[in-house]
Design a protein around this motif. Structure first.
Motif, mmCIF file in Angstrom:
data_model
loop_
_atom_site.group_PDB
_atom_site.id
_atom_site.type_symbol
_atom_site.label_atom_id
_atom_site.label_comp_id
_atom_site.label_asym_id
_atom_site.label_seq_id
_atom_site.Cartn_x
_atom_site.Cartn_y
_atom_site.Cartn_z
ATOM 1 N N SER A 180 0.807 -1.229 0.000
ATOM 2 C CA SER A 180 0.000 0.000 0.000
ATOM 3 C C SER A 180 0.835 1.272 0.000
ATOM 4 O O SER A 180 0.356 2.321 -0.406
ATOM 5 N N SER B 74 3.524 3.131 -4.876
ATOM 6 C CA SER B 74 2.577 3.548 -5.903
ATOM 7 C C SER B 74 2.279 2.420 -6.887
ATOM 8 O O SER B 74 3.169 1.654 -7.283
ATOM 9 N N THR C 177 -4.486 0.777 -1.546
ATOM 10 C CA THR C 177 -4.972 2.148 -1.454
ATOM 11 C C THR C 177 -5.432 2.719 -2.791
ATOM 12 O O THR C 177 -6.345 3.542 -2.841
ATOM 13 N N GLU C 178 -4.817 2.301 -3.880
ATOM 14 C CA GLU C 178 -5.159 2.841 -5.204
ATOM 15 C C GLU C 178 -6.007 1.887 -6.035
ATOM 16 O O GLU C 178 -6.392 2.219 -7.154
ATOM 17 N N HIS D 255 -5.571 -0.958 -11.466
ATOM 18 C CA HIS D 255 -5.404 -0.227 -12.728
ATOM 19 C C HIS D 255 -5.190 -1.253 -13.837
ATOM 20 O O HIS D 255 -4.583 -2.295 -13.611
ATOM 21 N N ARG E 172 -8.321 3.191 -14.073
ATOM 22 C CA ARG E 172 -8.574 2.660 -12.732
ATOM 23 C C ARG E 172 -10.015 2.151 -12.670
ATOM 24 O O ARG E 172 -10.940 2.829 -13.109
ATOM 25 N N LYS F 120 -13.437 1.652 -11.203
ATOM 26 C CA LYS F 120 -14.102 2.540 -10.248
ATOM 27 C C LYS F 120 -15.530 2.149 -9.893
ATOM 28 O O LYS F 120 -16.221 2.902 -9.226
ATOM 29 N N GLU G 215 -10.255 -1.329 -1.315
ATOM 30 C CA GLU G 215 -10.326 -0.888 -2.715
ATOM 31 C C GLU G 215 -9.844 -1.960 -3.681
ATOM 32 O O GLU G 215 -10.464 -2.199 -4.718
#
Length: 228
Positions: A153, A156, A189-190, A193, A206, A208, A217
């Protein structure tokens, strides 16, 4: 509860659990010490035989044609991937181009998704000019259709994206990506993708779609994106 910044392997184990328990994929295990391919012939042959639609000769011919197309990257990864896509989407002609009654062997049942065999393998060692080891590879009927690079996390997701892009270059394992239709990278966290082969980093998307029932997430994205 998993701590923020935990090593990628902890995230990887959890994600594999999601594929097994929630998505009902078959876990092929750790493929670090194995000679791996983007077309695992034994699994593909098993699927095609199980459909009871094709003779042994037709199956062998179709697999041979698919492997030949997947292994031909002389004109570049894009062209090889495009040819393989056509075979996966529309089938492989096993009757000969001159035949009036063409017969196609379909590697994937697009009309009945649940009729296919879904697998996940981790740490898939692939030998090339330089050996690489994608974190997770999704196989459908023994054909590698998606690659996932996971990050902790605190790292990146773009590091995973660049890793995927590097793996597709001539210096590493472009031949593995001739069958791959989705390349993915993610962290907690992101989220997830994704792109296709040769998608430049700035054009990756990403996932969503919302779902308040799953707080994490990455977990939410995986469950939705890879639903059979």
């Amino acid at each position: 509860m998993e701590q923020i910044g935990s090593k990628e392997i902890i995230t990887q184990r959890r994600i594999i659990g999601l594929f097994e328990k929630s998505l009902k994929y078959t876990n092929l295990g750790d493929w670090t010490d194995r000679d791996n391919s983007n077309i695992e012939e034994a699994y593909l042959r098993k699927y095609l035989k199980g459909t009871q639609q094709y003779s042994a000769t037709e199956i062998s011919s179709a697999i041979s044609q698919l492997k030949r197309a997947a292994g031909n990257i002389a004109a570049g990864l894009y062209h090889a991937n495009k040819e393989v896509y056509g075979m996966l989407r529309y089938g492989v002609n096993v009757s000969g181009e001159a035949s009036e009654n063409k017969k196609y062997v379909h590697m994937i049942d697009w009309k009945n998704p649940l009729a296919n065999d879904f697998y996940i393998a981790e740490e898939v060692t692939v030998k090339g000019r330089n050996t690489k080891r994608p974190d997770l590879v999704i196989y459908v009927n023994g054909i590698a259709l998606a690659v996932i690079e996971l990050k902790r996390s605190t790292v990146s997701v773009h590091h995973g994206i660049r890793q995927n892009l590097d793996n597709q270059t001539d210096e590493f394992i472009p031949q593995f990506f001739t069958t791959v239709q989705l390349v993915c990278a993610g962290n907690d966290t992101e989220g997830l993708h994704y792109g296709v082969i040769d998608t430049k980093e700035k054009f990756w998307l990403r996932w969503k779609e919302s779902n308040h029932l799953v707080a994490n997430e990455l977990d939410r994205s995986i469950l939705q994106f890879f639903d059979k």
